[in-house]
Design a protein around this motif. Structure first.
Motif, PDB file in Angstrom:
ATOM      1  N   LEU A 466      -4.698   1.294   0.296  1.00 32.64           N
ATOM      2  CA  LEU A 466      -3.417   1.310  -0.411  1.00 32.64           C
ATOM      3  C   LEU A 466      -2.310   1.829   0.510  1.00 32.64           C
ATOM      4  O   LEU A 466      -1.227   1.255   0.574  1.00 32.64           O
ATOM      5  CB  LEU A 466      -3.515   2.175  -1.670  1.00 32.64           C
ATOM      6  N   ASN A 467      -2.632   2.891   1.229  1.00 34.61           N
ATOM      7  CA  ASN A 467      -1.642   3.440   2.162  1.00 34.61           C
ATOM      8  C   ASN A 467      -1.220   2.414   3.192  1.00 34.61           C
ATOM      9  O   ASN A 467      -0.051   2.314   3.548  1.00 34.61           O
ATOM     10  CB  ASN A 467      -2.205   4.673   2.886  1.00 34.61           C
ATOM     11  N   PHE A 468      -2.207   1.635   3.677  1.00 36.44           N
ATOM     12  CA  PHE A 468      -1.899   0.588   4.645  1.00 36.44           C
ATOM     13  C   PHE A 468      -0.911  -0.417   4.060  1.00 36.44           C
ATOM     14  O   PHE A 468       0.079  -0.772   4.691  1.00 36.44           O
ATOM     15  CB  PHE A 468      -3.199  -0.121   5.069  1.00 36.44           C
ATOM     16  N   GLN A 475       7.674  -1.365   6.022  1.00 37.38           N
ATOM     17  CA  GLN A 475       8.125  -2.025   7.237  1.00 37.38           C
ATOM     18  C   GLN A 475       9.018  -3.222   6.916  1.00 37.38           C
ATOM     19  O   GLN A 475      10.080  -3.393   7.495  1.00 37.38           O
ATOM     20  CB  GLN A 475       6.898  -2.523   8.002  1.00 37.38           C
ATOM     21  N   LYS A 476       8.567  -4.025   5.948  1.00 31.41           N
ATOM     22  CA  LYS A 476       9.347  -5.208   5.566  1.00 31.41           C
ATOM     23  C   LYS A 476      10.724  -4.812   5.031  1.00 31.41           C
ATOM     24  O   LYS A 476      11.710  -5.519   5.246  1.00 31.41           O
ATOM     25  CB  LYS A 476       8.596  -6.017   4.478  1.00 31.41           C
ATOM     26  N   SER A 477      10.779  -3.660   4.316  1.00 27.43           N
ATOM     27  CA  SER A 477      12.074  -3.251   3.729  1.00 27.43           C
ATOM     28  C   SER A 477      12.903  -2.452   4.726  1.00 27.43           C
ATOM     29  O   SER A 477      13.965  -1.935   4.379  1.00 27.43           O
ATOM     30  CB  SER A 477      11.828  -2.407   2.471  1.00 27.43           C
ATOM     31  N   LYS A 478      12.416  -2.317   5.969  1.00 29.09           N
ATOM     32  CA  LYS A 478      13.071  -1.496   7.006  1.00 29.09           C
ATOM     33  C   LYS A 478      13.371  -0.085   6.485  1.00 29.09           C
ATOM     34  O   LYS A 478      14.445   0.478   6.702  1.00 29.09           O
ATOM     35  CB  LYS A 478      14.382  -2.153   7.460  1.00 29.09           C
ATOM     36  N   GLY A 479      12.413   0.445   5.750  1.00 29.47           N
ATOM     37  CA  GLY A 479      12.545   1.833   5.295  1.00 29.47           C
ATOM     38  C   GLY A 479      13.446   2.030   4.100  1.00 29.47           C
ATOM     39  O   GLY A 479      13.637   3.157   3.649  1.00 29.47           O
ATOM     40  N   SER A 480      14.010   0.933   3.574  1.00 31.24           N
ATOM     41  CA  SER A 480      14.971   1.126   2.488  1.00 31.24           C
ATOM     42  C   SER A 480      14.294   1.209   1.119  1.00 31.24           C
ATOM     43  O   SER A 480      14.948   1.488   0.126  1.00 31.24           O
ATOM     44  CB  SER A 480      16.007  -0.002   2.500  1.00 31.24           C
ATOM     45  N   ALA A 481      12.985   0.937   1.078  1.00 38.26           N
ATOM     46  CA  ALA A 481      12.284   1.041  -0.202  1.00 38.26           C
ATOM     47  C   ALA A 481      11.853   2.480  -0.429  1.00 38.26           C
ATOM     48  O   ALA A 481      11.656   3.233   0.521  1.00 38.26           O
ATOM     49  CB  ALA A 481      11.067   0.132  -0.199  1.00 38.26           C
ATOM     50  N   ASP A 482      11.729   2.856  -1.704  1.00 36.87           N
ATOM     51  CA  ASP A 482      11.254   4.183  -2.022  1.00 36.87           C
ATOM     52  C   ASP A 482       9.725   4.140  -2.056  1.00 36.87           C
ATOM     53  O   ASP A 482       9.148   3.349  -2.808  1.00 36.87           O
ATOM     54  CB  ASP A 482      11.824   4.592  -3.390  1.00 36.87           C
ATOM     55  N   PRO A 483       9.046   4.962  -1.224  1.00 36.90           N
ATOM     56  CA  PRO A 483       7.588   4.869  -1.120  1.00 36.90           C
ATOM     57  C   PRO A 483       6.886   5.026  -2.478  1.00 36.90           C
ATOM     58  O   PRO A 483       5.867   4.369  -2.741  1.00 36.90           O
ATOM     59  CB  PRO A 483       7.220   6.021  -0.184  1.00 36.90           C
ATOM     60  N   GLY A 484       7.411   5.854  -3.334  1.00 34.51           N
ATOM     61  CA  GLY A 484       6.808   6.062  -4.660  1.00 34.51           C
ATOM     62  C   GLY A 484       6.817   4.777  -5.471  1.00 34.51           C
ATOM     63  O   GLY A 484       5.807   4.396  -6.101  1.00 34.51           O
ATOM     64  N   THR A 485       7.974   4.119  -5.465  1.00 37.62           N
ATOM     65  CA  THR A 485       8.109   2.865  -6.209  1.00 37.62           C
ATOM     66  C   THR A 485       7.156   1.816  -5.651  1.00 37.62           C
ATOM     67  O   THR A 485       6.489   1.074  -6.402  1.00 37.62           O
ATOM     68  CB  THR A 485       9.553   2.337  -6.086  1.00 37.62           C
ATOM     69  N   VAL A 486       7.077   1.729  -4.315  1.00 32.99           N
ATOM     70  CA  VAL A 486       6.197   0.751  -3.669  1.00 32.99           C
ATOM     71  C   VAL A 486       4.757   0.991  -4.084  1.00 32.99           C
ATOM     72  O   VAL A 486       4.030   0.064  -4.466  1.00 32.99           O
ATOM     73  CB  VAL A 486       6.326   0.849  -2.129  1.00 32.99           C
ATOM     74  N   ASN A 487       4.372   2.244  -4.028  1.00 30.78           N
ATOM     75  CA  ASN A 487       3.024   2.638  -4.391  1.00 30.78           C
ATOM     76  C   ASN A 487       2.674   2.160  -5.805  1.00 30.78           C
ATOM     77  O   ASN A 487       1.633   1.528  -6.058  1.00 30.78           O
ATOM     78  CB  ASN A 487       2.939   4.170  -4.304  1.00 30.78           C
ATOM     79  N   GLN A 488       3.615   2.425  -6.704  1.00 31.83           N
ATOM     80  CA  GLN A 488       3.394   2.081  -8.106  1.00 31.83           C
ATOM     81  C   GLN A 488       3.319   0.565  -8.302  1.00 31.83           C
ATOM     82  O   GLN A 488       2.415   0.047  -8.972  1.00 31.83           O
ATOM     83  CB  GLN A 488       4.534   2.686  -8.927  1.00 31.83           C
ATOM     84  N   LEU A 489       4.279  -0.161  -7.665  1.00 32.95           N
ATOM     85  CA  LEU A 489       4.293  -1.630  -7.807  1.00 32.95           C
ATOM     86  C   LEU A 489       3.021  -2.259  -7.259  1.00 32.95           C
ATOM     87  O   LEU A 489       2.452  -3.178  -7.860  1.00 32.95           O
ATOM     88  CB  LEU A 489       5.510  -2.209  -7.069  1.00 32.95           C
ATOM     89  N   LEU A 490       2.562  -1.745  -6.130  1.00 31.43           N
ATOM     90  CA  LEU A 490       1.346  -2.272  -5.508  1.00 31.43           C
ATOM     91  C   LEU A 490       0.152  -2.099  -6.438  1.00 31.43           C
ATOM     92  O   LEU A 490      -0.615  -3.055  -6.678  1.00 31.43           O
ATOM     93  CB  LEU A 490       1.074  -1.547  -4.184  1.00 31.43           C
ATOM     94  N   ARG A 491      -0.003  -0.911  -6.983  1.00 30.85           N
ATOM     95  CA  ARG A 491      -1.124  -0.649  -7.898  1.00 30.85           C
ATOM     96  C   ARG A 491      -1.095  -1.612  -9.082  1.00 30.85           C
ATOM     97  O   ARG A 491      -2.113  -2.205  -9.442  1.00 30.85           O
ATOM     98  CB  ARG A 491      -1.044   0.769  -8.462  1.00 30.85           C
ATOM     99  N   GLU A 492       0.136  -1.712  -9.670  1.00 28.54           N
ATOM    100  CA  GLU A 492       0.267  -2.599 -10.847  1.00 28.54           C
ATOM    101  C   GLU A 492      -0.190  -4.002 -10.495  1.00 28.54           C
ATOM    102  O   GLU A 492      -0.985  -4.620 -11.210  1.00 28.54           O
ATOM    103  CB  GLU A 492       1.722  -2.646 -11.322  1.00 28.54           C
ATOM    104  N   ARG A 493       0.338  -4.522  -9.354  1.00 26.93           N
ATOM    105  CA  ARG A 493       0.037  -5.877  -8.916  1.00 26.93           C
ATOM    106  C   ARG A 493      -1.455  -6.039  -8.633  1.00 26.93           C
ATOM    107  O   ARG A 493      -2.083  -7.019  -9.039  1.00 26.93           O
ATOM    108  CB  ARG A 493       0.873  -6.174  -7.673  1.00 26.93           C
ATOM    109  N   LEU A 494      -2.059  -5.058  -7.945  1.00 30.81           N
ATOM    110  CA  LEU A 494      -3.461  -5.158  -7.516  1.00 30.81           C
ATOM    111  C   LEU A 494      -4.425  -4.980  -8.685  1.00 30.81           C
ATOM    112  O   LEU A 494      -5.504  -5.556  -8.703  1.00 30.81           O
ATOM    113  CB  LEU A 494      -3.764  -4.094  -6.441  1.00 30.81           C
ATOM    114  N   ASP A 495      -3.994  -4.169  -9.666  1.00 31.28           N
ATOM    115  CA  ASP A 495      -4.898  -3.879 -10.788  1.00 31.28           C
ATOM    116  C   ASP A 495      -4.791  -4.911 -11.907  1.00 31.28           C
ATOM    117  O   ASP A 495      -5.491  -4.804 -12.903  1.00 31.28           O
ATOM    118  CB  ASP A 495      -4.600  -2.475 -11.346  1.00 31.28           C
ATOM    119  N   GLU A 496      -3.850  -5.918 -11.739  1.00 41.60           N
ATOM    120  CA  GLU A 496      -3.651  -6.909 -12.798  1.00 41.60           C
ATOM    121  C   GLU A 496      -4.929  -7.688 -13.081  1.00 41.60           C
ATOM    122  O   GLU A 496      -5.677  -8.001 -12.163  1.00 41.60           O
ATOM    123  CB  GLU A 496      -2.564  -7.896 -12.364  1.00 41.60           C
TER     124      GLU A 496
END
Lengths: 496, 92
Positions: A466-468, A475-496
């Motif tokens: 997940l960290n990877f 990297q894609k957002s050039k650091g402009s994304a909030d890591p917390g939000t990314v973490n949450q979105l990834l989980r939601e998407r992966l756990d669907e």
């Protein structure tokens, strides 16, 4: 003193200070010449008949200098004399064009004050004997050698007549460290009062009286009998120009006196000169004794009766009180509160930001980020006085989630200081505007599509996967994304 | 006052404070002159007492810069100058 030899007794350090403070007035103390040196100014261009001591010229006291002295007296809890006057101190030296210095003698404007200092958590009140107004002499250049070997002397009276307040303490210091803490504290208070500019060369000049007395003569409350003080020979150390210098000069002098006593020699009662570059004190021939100054009343200056000014002239909240209030009112820890009250300008700025945003956010941004980055660049808050609204704007951008904390700290703030740009320009140019959730959603999907192995590892319960993936999205957002939000979105998407 | 004449040591001390170098015969000469000068002060005892004027207090000026002298004017009475400075002997 008892029969036991001094060299076998435990010794205690006794120090008293005389601090000359240059007042921040527009004009000199007895004439209307400017106190502000022009850049690369020529010698003898800020002078008039009064500060050149020309015959018949009459001094007239500067009201602002008196106000400053009253403010200082008030801040030091001193009495302002009902009746105060000026004296002539006579000595012949070319930096004094009149052959006397106008100063105060037996009726100083302030007397009997205190200033609390804290050294390693121990608080002590240092007594202020007096504070008086006087004029600064001119400046000398010894040409072709040192003071003793020069061929001749050049004299510039631009500085002559600059207003000074001389603050004299009781012999209450028991270590060189205490003098340093006192001077730092005094500077802080003077700066809050707006009567003093620490960045000005030579704005603080210090003489110190130091002696060693048997430790058993010191009472538990730190007081020492007059007899013990009289019995000890003291030296006066001149030419100290900073708090750091005071600590070093006095530490040197303590060692020198201790060594003399250990070898069974008496400490000579004398004046010594602190040689900053060599880090030692050297004996100075002293020509005058107190009575040789032949003090007499300055008949050209009528007495002052300004005791009532103490009630009339307001002074701002002082650093100790403000520190305490920041702690109780905003819940700020002691270290940050100290940083935030280090100068009045910093404290005022913090309160402006805290009024608009959250106090914790304001404390972090002012105490840690802004002061930290300024300090790293050897800069001072006064270097960015006219840009404080830009820093407020940066905090606003962070507060409104328009730029991430990390980017604000590591890119925007640094570029503001290094390149002098405003925060909105930097955010635009660097494309740091915080990515919105749709955009992040796109990056999340891309990261999942491009890294099937990591997705499989994630489903197999490997925490690192997940960290990877978060890293890929960042990297894609050039650091402009909030890591917390990314973490949450990834989980939601992966756990669907 | 005039019955305590000024002695040579006092003259030497005052001369030293004023950074004036006196020869021995000048010391004697000044000692005599000082005694005379102090004698003149006795004459003040004969001045009848008068009430002094009410004393002024709190004479001050506002903190406003005014033009002073130019460098040329400032140095115009100096015996010696160099690069805009007053020039004098070594001072140790």
């Amino acid at each position: 003193m008892t029969a036991q030899a001094l060299e076998q007794r435990e010794l205690a350090v006794v120090i008293g200070l005389e601090v000359h403070v240059q007042l921040e007035t527009a004009t000199k103390i007895f004439c209307s010449c400017s106190t502000e040196p022009a850049e690369d100014e020529e010698p003898n261009t800020r002078v008039c008949p009064v500060c050149l001591g020309l015959p018949g010229a009459l001094p007239v006291l500067n009201e602002a200098a008196v106000e400053s002295a009253v403010k200082i007296g008030k801040a030091l809890n001193a009495d302002i004399a009902e009746d105060t006057r000026f004296h002539r101190k006579n000595y012949y030296y070319p930096d004094l064009p009149k052959n006397f210095q106008i100063t105060q003698y037996d009726a100083p404007i302030c007397a009997d004050g205190t200033l609390e200092v804290s050294v390693e958590g121990t608080r002590r009140d240092i007594g202020i004997t007096r504070a008086h107004l006087e004029e600064d002499p001119g400046s000398l250049q010894h040409k072709g050698g040192s003071i003793d070997t020069a061929d001749y002397t050049l004299v510039n009276y631009n500085r002559a007549g600059t207003p000074l307040v001389e603050i004299v303490t009781e012999p209450d210091f028991r270590s060189p460290q205490e003098t340093r803490a006192f001077l730092a504290k005094l500077e802080e208070v003077l700066e809050y009062l707006g009567v003093f500019d620490a960045t000005r060369d030579g704005s603080l000049r210090i003489d110190a009286n130091i002696s060693l007395v048997p430790a058993d003569e010191v009472d538990d409350d730190g007081s020492i009998s007059d007899e013990a003080l009289e019995a000890a020979n003291r030296t006066e150390v001149k030419n100290i120009s900073s708090h750091k210098g005071a600590e070093k000069a006095l530490a040197y002098e303590v060692t020198r006196q201790k060594n003399a006593i250990k070898r069974g020699r008496a400490v000579e009662q004398e004046t010594r000169h602190w040689d900053e570059s060599r880090g030692i004190t050297v004996s100075m021939r002293s020509k005058e004794e107190e009575k040789d100054y032949r003090y007499f009343r300055e008949a050209d200056l009528p007495p002052l009766q300004v005791a009532h000014w103490k009630e009339e002239i307001p002074i701002p909240e002082l650093p100790d009180a403000r520190r305490e209030r920041f702690h109780t009112e905003y819940g700020i820890d002691e270290e940050s509160a100290s940083k935030l009250t280090s100068t009045k300008e910093v404290a005022d700025f913090f309160e402006d930001v805290a009024a608009e945003f959250d106090a914790d956010l304001a404390a972090t941004w002012v105490a840690d980020n802004l002061l930290g980055e300024l300090n790293y660049r050897d800069m001072h808050i006064t270097d960015v006085s006219d840009r404080l609204d830009e820093f407020t704007r940066l905090v606003e951008l962070v507060d409104a989630d328009e730029v991430t904390t990390k980017n604000a700290e590591e890119i925007v703030l640094r570029e503001m200081l290094d390149e002098g740009k405003d925060p909105d320009t930097i955010v635009d140019e660097e494309g740091l505007g915080k990515a919105d959730d749709d955009e992040i959603g796109g990056f999340v999907q891309e990261a999942i599509d491009e890294n099937p192995d990591a997705v499989e590892d994630y489903h197999n319960g490997e925490g690192g996967a997940l960290n990877f993936l978060v890293g890929q999205v960042m990297q894609k957002s050039k650091g402009s994304a909030d890591p917390g939000t990314v973490n949450q979105l990834l989980r939601e998407r992966l756990d669907e | 006052m005039s019955d305590t004449p000024v002695d040579a040591d006092e003259v030497r001390h005052v001369a030293e404070l004023a950074r004036v170098d006196l020869d021995e015969d000048e010391v004697e000469e000044f000692a005599a002159q000082f005694a005379d000068i102090l004698g003149y002060f006795d004459a003040l005892d004969e001045v009848p007492e008068v009430d002094r004027e009410d004393e002024l207090v709190n004479v001050m000026r506002p903190d406003e810069v005014r033009e002073g002298l130019t460098q040329e004017e400032a140095l115009s009475n100096a015996a010696e100058t160099e690069d805009g400075f007053f020039k004098g002997p070594r001072v140790s």
